[in-house]
Design an enzyme around this catalytic site. Sequence first.
Site, PDB file in Angstrom:
ATOM      1  CD  GLU A  25      -2.485  -6.207   4.915  1.00 16.16           C
ATOM      2  OE1 GLU A  25      -2.804  -5.026   5.157  1.00 16.16           O
ATOM      3  OE2 GLU A  25      -1.794  -6.556   3.925  1.00 16.16           O
ATOM      4  CB  CYS A  68      -0.996  -0.019   1.157  1.00 13.57           C
ATOM      5  SG  CYS A  68      -2.339   1.199   0.994  1.00 13.57           S
ATOM      6  CG  HIS A 107      -4.196  -3.533   2.216  1.00 11.77           C
ATOM      7  ND1 HIS A 107      -3.366  -3.085   3.227  1.00 11.77           N
ATOM      8  CD2 HIS A 107      -4.744  -2.432   1.654  1.00 11.77           C
ATOM      9  CE1 HIS A 107      -3.430  -1.762   3.279  1.00 11.77           C
ATOM     10  NE2 HIS A 107      -4.251  -1.342   2.336  1.00 11.77           N
TER      11      HIS A 107
END
Length: 212
Positions: free
Chosen positions: A194, A82, A192
């Site tokens: 995650e 990001c 992202h």
Amino acid sequence: MTTVAILDYGMGNLRSVAKAIEHVAPGHEVFVTSDPARVAAAERVVFPGQGAMPDCMRELDARGLRPAVMQAAASKPFLGICIGQQMLFDHSAEGDVPGLGILRGEVVRFPDAAMQGADGLRLKVPHMGWNEVWQRQPHPMWDGIPDGERFYFVHSYFVAPADDDIVAAQTDYGLRFTSAVARANIFAAQFHPEKSAAAGLRLLANFIRWQP
């Protein structure tokens, strides 16, 4: 055992990043740190970030982490996420602030008006939610990830690299933008991993195994 440092400069969603990497790297040492010496000693470095670019650059320097990031990005497997991707470039239109200049190019904003999806409906900024990531070049980080797989995004700005050869993936949101870049030991993504379910975990697992 691999040591993986996740940089803490006060601007990242560090807990979710750490938990996701721990999940795919059992038996490896994964730690969050703001200590430049621990970053230097780690075998792999993750550079996450959330928030506004000027704040991120200010906090990075306030914690004395710029030299550690520069050294890591020059010498070991390095994953930007990001804002951690955007900070690698020369300059951002968000706050008219210089970046780290590790990669050549600009960070630019989605236009506020006249952005339309394939269905003709107006697209909102920020770009938020799941979207397809189209791979522009083969890379070990894409191992086991189908072309066009969906990842999770939250951003109003995106990178515009000066060198097309580093573009690793693109995504469509009113226009086609660069959603991942790769050069030597650096891989960085606007999305992202995650927060991207199985595909994101696979990308993080690939990072643990990647040997640039």
